[in-house]
Design a protein around this motif. Structure first.
Motif, PDB file in Angstrom:
ATOM      1  N   ARG A  80       0.827  -1.214   0.000  1.00  9.61           N
ATOM      2  CA  ARG A  80       0.000   0.000   0.000  1.00  9.61           C
ATOM      3  C   ARG A  80       0.860   1.262   0.000  1.00  9.61           C
ATOM      4  NH1 ARG A  80      -5.167   1.660   1.280  1.00  9.61           N
ATOM      5  NH2 ARG A  80      -5.844  -0.486   1.646  1.00  9.61           N
ATOM      6  N   GLU A  81       1.875   1.306   0.851  1.00 15.42           N
ATOM      7  CA  GLU A  81       2.689   2.521   0.947  1.00 15.42           C
ATOM      8  C   GLU A  81       3.691   2.668  -0.179  1.00 15.42           C
ATOM      9  OE1 GLU A  81       5.980   1.020   4.205  1.00 15.42           O
ATOM     10  OE2 GLU A  81       3.854   1.054   4.766  1.00 15.42           O
ATOM     11  N   THR A  82       3.936   1.585  -0.919  1.00 22.73           N
ATOM     12  CA  THR A  82       4.924   1.637  -2.012  1.00 22.73           C
ATOM     13  C   THR A  82       4.277   1.590  -3.390  1.00 22.73           C
ATOM     14  OG1 THR A  82       5.174  -0.776  -1.953  1.00 22.73           O
ATOM     15  CG2 THR A  82       6.710   0.532  -0.613  1.00 22.73           C
TER      16      THR A  82
END
Length: 354
Positions: free
Chosen positions: A256-258
């Motif tokens: 999700r964050e990448t």
């Protein structure tokens, strides 16, 4: 078993597929434009070996040539009912025929088998309606598929992605994500299981993916996405004719964050385009789901899938999908379950969903 129909030009006979005829069946699939990867004979092996479900892969023959096919499998459970389908675990699988006499012969075989087994309903998964003028067959709007032509030029494919989605892909690139082929299923399964657990969906057994890879060999590719040594995501794809079909995929929490999932499908598109693939088949999604929105954000237009149902013992159409309100409590509970327990219990449930 063998059934015969006399026509003006030839005699059409009906047969059940045996392992010795797998190559002939697959040659028909490869040569027939309406046939799909999900009509491949290997699905019989996969369904029977993984789940023990009974299958009937019918083919019609004229003058020693296969002129029609219909793969069927029986699903039977207390939780999800008793049904016969073409084809469970696959997006498509309805009748494919190149001779006029073959289609009614195969249709009749399915009807007789459904009656013999005493199923609740018979399901045919088609891309276009096969029984539009037959009142015995019902349909419902639930699934769509996303297919799009791609080019051999990376820049052209990148520019075809809508701006917001393109920014997510570029984020993954800037963060140093890379993709590579994996020969085993362990890392893929870790990503897939992590994703479906967060969605509250039961997981397929790891054995299922191992058998798929074994049966289809190089036509089944497992691609993993990493950031240095960190596992981010993975996707299992099928290659068929000039198409690539990313079929099962998932990401670890770090995806999700990448922008891991965004990069993953771009990385697959790049690799597929480089080997001459010109159709990117994003696969089936249910209307009103996050997966549906994700694929639309890539600029893919949804095409309704024509799933047709014929009722026998069942009083109404089946509704075994996560959007059914009666499953919402189950989904909430499943999300909170330890992933190890979910991975153990999931296969006992999903084997009967198809």
């Amino acid at each position: 078993m063998s059934t015969m129909i006399d026509t003006a030009t030839a005699t059409t006979t009906l047969h059940l597929l045996q392992p010795k005829d797998y190559a002939r069946w697959d040659a028909f699939v490869a040569a027939t434009p309406d046939a799909t990867f999900f009509h491949r004979a290997g699905w019989q092996t996969i369904i029977e070996r993984t789940y023990g479900h009974k299958t009937w892969f019918y083919y019609a023959e004229q003058d020693g040539r296969i002129v029609g096919i219909l793969p069927l499998a029986q699903m039977k459970s207390r939780m999800f009912g008793h049904w016969l389908g073409s084809l469970p675990f696959c997006v498509l699988g309805g009748i494919v025929a190149t001779a006029d006499a073959a289609r009614p012969l195969l249709d009749n075989a399915a009807d007789q088998l459904a009656r013999q087994l005493g199923v609740g309903h018979l399901e045919m998964r088609n891309l276009v309606p096969a029984h539009a003028d037959d009142s015995k067959w019902l349909r419902k709007d639930l699934y769509v598929t996303f297919r799009k032509e791609i080019s051999g030029d990376d820049e052209e494919n990148m520019n075809a992605i809508p701006r917001k989605q393109r920014a997510m892909v570029r984020k993954g690139i800037k963060l140093g994500l890379t993709g590579k082929i994996d020969q085993g299923v362990d890392r893929f399964f870790a990503c897939y299981a992590s994703s479906v657990h967060r969605l509250g969906t039961p997981v397929f057994p790891k054995k299922y993916f191992s058998i798929i890879k074994e049966v289809f060999g190089d036509e089944c590719e497992i691609r993993i996405i990493v950031r240095e040594q960190q596992l981010i995501g993975a996707v299992m794809s099928f290659y068929f004719r000039d198409e690539v079909l990313p079929y099962y995929g998932g990401g670890m929490p770090a995806a999700r964050e990448t922008a891991g999932n965004d990069f993953m499908y771009w990385n697959l598109m790049q690799a597929a385009a480089a080997r001459g693939v010109r159709i990117f088949d994003f696969g089936r999604s249910k209307l009103g789901t996050g997966a549906f929105d994700f694929k639309k954000n890539w600029g893919f237009a949804p095409t309704p899938l024509e799933y047709e149902y014929r009722l026998y013992a069942a009083p109404e159409l089946p509704d075994n999908n996560p959007l059914n309100p009666k499953y919402q409590l189950f989904i909430k509970m499943w999300k909170k379950m330890p992933i190890g327990l979910a991975n153990f219990l999931g296969p006992f449930i999903v084997r009967n969903l198809g």
